[in-house]
Design an enzyme around this catalytic site. Structure first.
Site, PDB file in Angstrom:
ATOM      1  N   LYS A 125      41.124  10.215  63.782  1.00 60.55           N
ATOM      2  CA  LYS A 125      40.344  11.269  64.454  1.00 60.55           C
ATOM      3  C   LYS A 125      39.198  11.677  63.536  1.00 60.55           C
ATOM      4  O   LYS A 125      39.283  11.513  62.320  1.00 60.55           O
ATOM      5  CB  LYS A 125      41.231  12.501  64.703  1.00 60.55           C
ATOM      6  N   ASP A 165      35.543  13.399  72.261  1.00 64.19           N
ATOM      7  CA  ASP A 165      36.552  14.469  72.346  1.00 64.19           C
ATOM      8  C   ASP A 165      35.719  15.700  72.719  1.00 64.19           C
ATOM      9  O   ASP A 165      34.600  15.551  73.248  1.00 64.19           O
ATOM     10  CB  ASP A 165      37.291  14.633  71.008  1.00 64.19           C
TER      11      ASP A 165
HETATM   12  N1  GLU Z   1      39.876  12.213  72.301  1.00 63.36           N
HETATM   13  C1  GLU Z   1      40.787  11.561  73.189  1.00 63.36           C
HETATM   14  C2  GLU Z   1      42.213  11.875  72.782  1.00 63.36           C
HETATM   15  O1  GLU Z   1      42.478  12.952  72.298  1.00 63.36           O
HETATM   16  C3  GLU Z   1      40.491  10.096  73.388  1.00 63.36           C
HETATM   17  C4  GLU Z   1      40.456   9.257  72.166  1.00 63.36           C
HETATM   18  C5  GLU Z   1      39.968   7.830  72.400  1.00 63.36           C
HETATM   19  O2  GLU Z   1      39.669   7.466  73.529  1.00 63.36           O
HETATM   20  O3  GLU Z   1      39.935   7.097  71.413  1.00 63.36           O
HETATM   21  O4  GLU Z   1      43.112  11.106  72.952  1.00 63.36           O
END
Ligand code: GLU
Length: 450
Positions: A125, A165
């Protein structure tokens, strides 16, 4: 229980002041007790000690020049948490609240969420404490370019694949991809959530919201119930909330609320999806303007929120879909939901319910789908985007949506069956956490001490 206490105490020393991260770790470790007690191998291989420590943490300066010619500085992050199952995968969040604790909790959750999808993706992340609100297009572009001037050297289609996100959508992904391409000279599938014009996947935009509703559908139908005719509370007004509302209507339910950080809309006859999309996707204005077109709706400003929680959870309904942000649903909110007759909760956001709220749901034995299972449709569809990019193919909306439905069904069944295996058939928190953990931990053991 002592190992949970010891782990948290150790983290408090080695990674001080990271409350959200400790919360996420505690929730997982709490569920893992039954598997850790019966399996010595996880202890022998120091899996807990290793899994709570990110493989790599990158923190960097993001300097940029605003429209007034002033130099601004933000703090950028990419936490590459665990690559046992595949390249680091997870979104980037641009929000003023972002700090190391928030990114680490999100990265930690992502490991288990990604494992649950059954797809070959590790957990990561990132983001920055940058507030996109009120910024011009030029400012957003310059910020994204500066962010990538550092991040580009750490990412790539087989090592780390960021996505969106909160605060990061197709526009930001476009600017970041453009700068990555310029610096590397490569047209890689290095981001997901790309525009449909140049490598994005159909359904990716809708996937988290749709997936969250598919999860609820599986949970209800497995228990002889259905979504049809159910009144639903939805929080948030971003991408996840909008497509949760869209899918709820398609499946015959009635969403009656949505919210942003300024306030909540309650519309008894049902939220008008077209108005919501215009306000948030096209005009990018505050939710309060909903009232201009729908004077019969109510708006509760954030300043009027209950001291111990949030207005959005205080209306009678049968289902709740928290789709805003972490810790947006408190113990008192959970009690209000139960008192008002809620039968199920499916989380579109990451860790939206506080630990005390989760306890209330579990004790009341309502159908509760925790975020790392219920919102995994977004990242799962990201992996489908990676698969299309790698094979130079483009799948139809129908094909991707069908795959998403199968993935969500499998996630639900995996969490349900694992919960039953460990003697708590109703506890999908335990089921999801153990199922995700077991896969990652066994892969880590097979890959040796790395
Ligand atoms: N931000 C999204 C999550 O919390 C998607 C992450 C992604 O697609 O890599 O899962």
């Amino acid at each position: 229980m002592t190992y949970i206490h010891n782990t948290i105490v150790k983290l408090q020393k080695t990674s001080p002041a990271q409350a959200e991260f400790y919360q996420a770790v505690e929730e997982i470790l709490d569920s893992l007790q039954p598997i850790l007690e019966t399996n010595d191998k996880y202890k022998q291989h120091a899996i807990i000690e290793r899994i709570v420590e990110p493989e790599r943490q990158i923190m960097f300066r993001v300097p940029w020049v605003d429209d007034q010619g002033q130099v601004q500085v933000n703090k950028g992050y990419r936490i590459e948490f665990n690559s046992a199952l595949g390249p680091y995968k997870g979104g980037l969040r641009f929000h003023p609240s972002v700090n190391a604790s928030i990114i680490k909790f999100l990265g930690f959750e992502q490991i288990f969420k990604n494992a649950l999808t059954g797809l070959p993706i590790g957990g990561g992340k990132g983001g920055a404490n940058f507030d996109p609100k009120g910024k011009s297009d030029g400012e957003i572009m310059r910020f994204c370019q500066s962010f990538i001037n550092e991040l580009y050297r750490h990412i790539g289609p087989t090592c780390d694949v960021p996505a969106g996100d909160i605060g990061v959508g197709a526009r930001e992904i476009g600017y970041m991809f453009g700068q990555y391409k310029r610096l590397t000279g490569r047209y890689d599938g290095v981001f997901t959530g790309k525009s449909l014009l140049w490598g994005g996947s159909l359904v990716r935009k809708e996937a988290t919201g749709y997936g969250c509703v598919y999860f609820a559908q599986n949970m209800l139908e497995d228990n002889g119930l259905s979504l049809s005719g159910k009144t639903c509370l939805v929080s948030g007004a971003g991408n996840v909330a909008i497509y949760t509302i869209e899918k709820l209507y398609e499946l015959g339910a009635k969403p009656i609320t949505c919210s942003d950080s300024n306030g909540t809309i309650y519309h008894e006859t049902g939220i008008n999806l077209a108005t919501l999309k215009t306000l948030k996707e096209v005009r990018k204005v505050r939710l309060e303007e909903y009232l201009t077109e729908h004077p019969d709706a109510c708006y509760i400003p954030a300043s009027d929120y209950p001291q111990d929680g949030h207005a959005v959870w205080r209306f009678p309904a049968q289902l709740a879909f928290p789709c805003a942000t972490q810790n947006e649903l408190t113990e008192q909110d959970a009690q209000a939901l139960i008192a008002n007759g809620i039968i199920g909760v499916s989380e579109g956001a990451n860790m939206p319910s506080t630990q005390d709220a989760v306890e209330v749901f579990l004790a009341a034995k309502i159908y509760y789908g925790p975020g790392k299972a219920a919102n995994a449709g977004g990242v799962a569809t990201s992996q489908l985007e990676m698969a299309q990019n790698a094979s130079m193919q483009t799948w139809s909306f129908y094909e991707v949506d069908e795959k998403l439905k199968v993935i969500m069904k499998n996630i639900y069944r995996n969490a349900r069956d694992t919960a039953a295996e460990f003697g708590e058939p109703h506890n999908l928190v335990l089921g999801a956490n153990i199922a995700g953990f077991r896969k990652v931990a066994d892969a880590m053991i097979e890959q040796g001490v790395v």
